[in-house]
Every structure is written in structure tokens, then in C-alpha cells.
Scaffold this motif. Structure first.
Motif, PDB file in Angstrom:
ATOM      1  N   ASN A  42       0.815  -1.216   0.000  1.00  0.00           N
ATOM      2  CA  ASN A  42       0.000   0.000   0.000  1.00  0.00           C
ATOM      3  C   ASN A  42       0.847   1.263   0.000  1.00  0.00           C
ATOM      4  O   ASN A  42       0.382   2.318   0.435  1.00  0.00           O
ATOM      5  CB  ASN A  42      -0.948   0.009   1.206  1.00  0.00           C
ATOM      6  CG  ASN A  42      -1.969  -1.091   1.128  1.00  0.00           C
ATOM      7  OD1 ASN A  42      -2.469  -1.406   0.052  1.00  0.00           O
ATOM      8  ND2 ASN A  42      -2.276  -1.706   2.244  1.00  0.00           N
ATOM      9  N   SER A  65      -8.227  -2.493 -13.713  1.00  0.00           N
ATOM     10  CA  SER A  65      -7.851  -3.769 -13.109  1.00  0.00           C
ATOM     11  C   SER A  65      -7.055  -3.553 -11.820  1.00  0.00           C
ATOM     12  O   SER A  65      -7.309  -4.211 -10.805  1.00  0.00           O
ATOM     13  CB  SER A  65      -7.032  -4.578 -14.107  1.00  0.00           C
ATOM     14  OG  SER A  65      -6.573  -5.762 -13.539  1.00  0.00           O
ATOM     15  N   LYS A  68      -9.316  -2.270  -9.034  1.00  0.00           N
ATOM     16  CA  LYS A  68     -10.144  -3.355  -8.504  1.00  0.00           C
ATOM     17  C   LYS A  68      -9.335  -4.221  -7.537  1.00  0.00           C
ATOM     18  O   LYS A  68      -9.833  -4.601  -6.482  1.00  0.00           O
ATOM     19  CB  LYS A  68     -10.677  -4.240  -9.630  1.00  0.00           C
ATOM     20  CG  LYS A  68     -11.869  -3.671 -10.335  1.00  0.00           C
ATOM     21  CD  LYS A  68     -12.366  -4.653 -11.375  1.00  0.00           C
ATOM     22  CE  LYS A  68     -13.534  -4.094 -12.135  1.00  0.00           C
ATOM     23  NZ  LYS A  68     -14.029  -5.021 -13.154  1.00  0.00           N
ATOM     24  N   SER A  69      -8.088  -4.520  -7.888  1.00  0.00           N
ATOM     25  CA  SER A  69      -7.269  -5.361  -7.013  1.00  0.00           C
ATOM     26  C   SER A  69      -6.974  -4.651  -5.689  1.00  0.00           C
ATOM     27  O   SER A  69      -6.970  -5.288  -4.641  1.00  0.00           O
ATOM     28  CB  SER A  69      -5.975  -5.789  -7.703  1.00  0.00           C
ATOM     29  OG  SER A  69      -5.064  -4.717  -7.814  1.00  0.00           O
ATOM     30  N   SER A  71      -8.913  -2.329  -4.252  1.00  0.00           N
ATOM     31  CA  SER A  71     -10.146  -2.244  -3.471  1.00  0.00           C
ATOM     32  C   SER A  71     -10.458  -3.585  -2.810  1.00  0.00           C
ATOM     33  O   SER A  71     -10.946  -3.620  -1.679  1.00  0.00           O
ATOM     34  CB  SER A  71     -11.313  -1.757  -4.311  1.00  0.00           C
ATOM     35  OG  SER A  71     -11.617  -2.682  -5.327  1.00  0.00           O
ATOM     36  N   LYS A  72     -10.156  -4.691  -3.469  1.00  0.00           N
ATOM     37  CA  LYS A  72     -10.387  -6.000  -2.862  1.00  0.00           C
ATOM     38  C   LYS A  72      -9.491  -6.187  -1.638  1.00  0.00           C
ATOM     39  O   LYS A  72      -9.930  -6.707  -0.622  1.00  0.00           O
ATOM     40  CB  LYS A  72     -10.116  -7.119  -3.873  1.00  0.00           C
ATOM     41  CG  LYS A  72     -11.189  -7.266  -4.910  1.00  0.00           C
ATOM     42  CD  LYS A  72     -10.863  -8.370  -5.887  1.00  0.00           C
ATOM     43  CE  LYS A  72     -11.890  -8.458  -6.984  1.00  0.00           C
ATOM     44  NZ  LYS A  72     -11.567  -9.485  -7.967  1.00  0.00           N
ATOM     45  N   LYS A  73      -8.245  -5.749  -1.726  1.00  0.00           N
ATOM     46  CA  LYS A  73      -7.321  -5.860  -0.595  1.00  0.00           C
ATOM     47  C   LYS A  73      -7.770  -4.996   0.563  1.00  0.00           C
ATOM     48  O   LYS A  73      -7.651  -5.383   1.724  1.00  0.00           O
ATOM     49  CB  LYS A  73      -5.906  -5.473  -1.015  1.00  0.00           C
ATOM     50  CG  LYS A  73      -5.261  -6.456  -1.944  1.00  0.00           C
ATOM     51  CD  LYS A  73      -3.887  -5.986  -2.371  1.00  0.00           C
ATOM     52  CE  LYS A  73      -3.301  -6.909  -3.421  1.00  0.00           C
ATOM     53  NZ  LYS A  73      -2.001  -6.423  -3.907  1.00  0.00           N
ATOM     54  N   MET A  75     -10.811  -4.139   1.293  1.00  0.00           N
ATOM     55  CA  MET A  75     -12.066  -4.631   1.861  1.00  0.00           C
ATOM     56  C   MET A  75     -11.875  -5.790   2.820  1.00  0.00           C
ATOM     57  O   MET A  75     -12.758  -6.112   3.573  1.00  0.00           O
ATOM     58  CB  MET A  75     -13.022  -5.040   0.743  1.00  0.00           C
ATOM     59  CG  MET A  75     -13.426  -3.895  -0.140  1.00  0.00           C
ATOM     60  SD  MET A  75     -14.190  -2.604   0.816  1.00  0.00           S
ATOM     61  CE  MET A  75     -15.698  -2.415  -0.050  1.00  0.00           C
ATOM     62  N   LYS A  76     -10.698  -6.406   2.767  1.00  0.00           N
ATOM     63  CA  LYS A  76     -10.447  -7.566   3.647  1.00  0.00           C
ATOM     64  C   LYS A  76     -10.277  -7.150   5.072  1.00  0.00           C
ATOM     65  O   LYS A  76      -9.930  -6.153   5.480  1.00  0.00           O
ATOM     66  CB  LYS A  76      -9.206  -8.322   3.178  1.00  0.00           C
ATOM     67  CG  LYS A  76      -9.440  -9.059   1.898  1.00  0.00           C
ATOM     68  CD  LYS A  76      -8.198  -9.826   1.512  1.00  0.00           C
ATOM     69  CE  LYS A  76      -8.437 -10.564   0.209  1.00  0.00           C
ATOM     70  NZ  LYS A  76      -7.292 -11.337  -0.190  1.00  0.00           N
TER      71      LYS A  76
END
Length: 76
Positions: A42, A65, A68-69, A71-73, A75-76
Motif C-alpha cells: 500500500n 484492473s 479493482k485489485s 479495493s479488494k485488498k 475490503m479484507k
């Protein structure tokens, strides 16, 4: 490596990427920014540099892309 040395390494790869981007060596810059992000996923300057490099090339699919990757990280 200590924390200070570790920080210097990912910062160094980001600086290299910035130089490569300014010279128009976009693929090399992407590799450098991605290497910095493997060391610190990050690290904002590397994220910003990578996105700027994609924008410089009008590579909007890669921007989408990558975002998106991230944002997925987050959200965890």
C-alpha cells in the motif's frame, strides 16, 4: 533488514520507477513500481506512480484492473 532499510528499498524502487517513467521507459517503470508494491503493498507513492504510468499510456483497462485489485485488498 531493519524497518528503516526495508523502507529505503521500496522507496528506492519507486524513485527508479519515477525516473524511468519520465524518460518514457514505461514498461521498466511498471516493473519498478510493482516491485516496490511487492515490498510494501500500500505504498502510496508507488501506487500513484504506477497509475500515472498507466495513464501516460492511456492504458485504462490496466488502471481499472489495478484499482479493482486494490479495493479488494482494502475490503479484507
Amino acid at each position: 533488514l531493519g524497518i528503516q532499510e526495508h523502507n529505503m528499498i521500496h522507496d528506492g524502487f519507486t524513485n527508479i520507477g519515477t525516473c524511468q517513467r519520465r524518460l518514457g521507459h514505461y514498461q521498466e517503470a511498471i516493473k519498478s513500481y510493482r516491485h516496490a508494491l511487492r515490498l510494501s503493498e500500500n505504498f502510496e507513492p508507488a501506487v500513484e506512480g504506477l497509475l500515472a504510468t498507466y495513464f501516460d499510456q492511456a492504458a485504462y483497462q490496466e488502471v481499472r484492473s489495478f484499482l479493482k485489485s486494490i479495493s479488494k485488498k482494502l475490503m479484507k
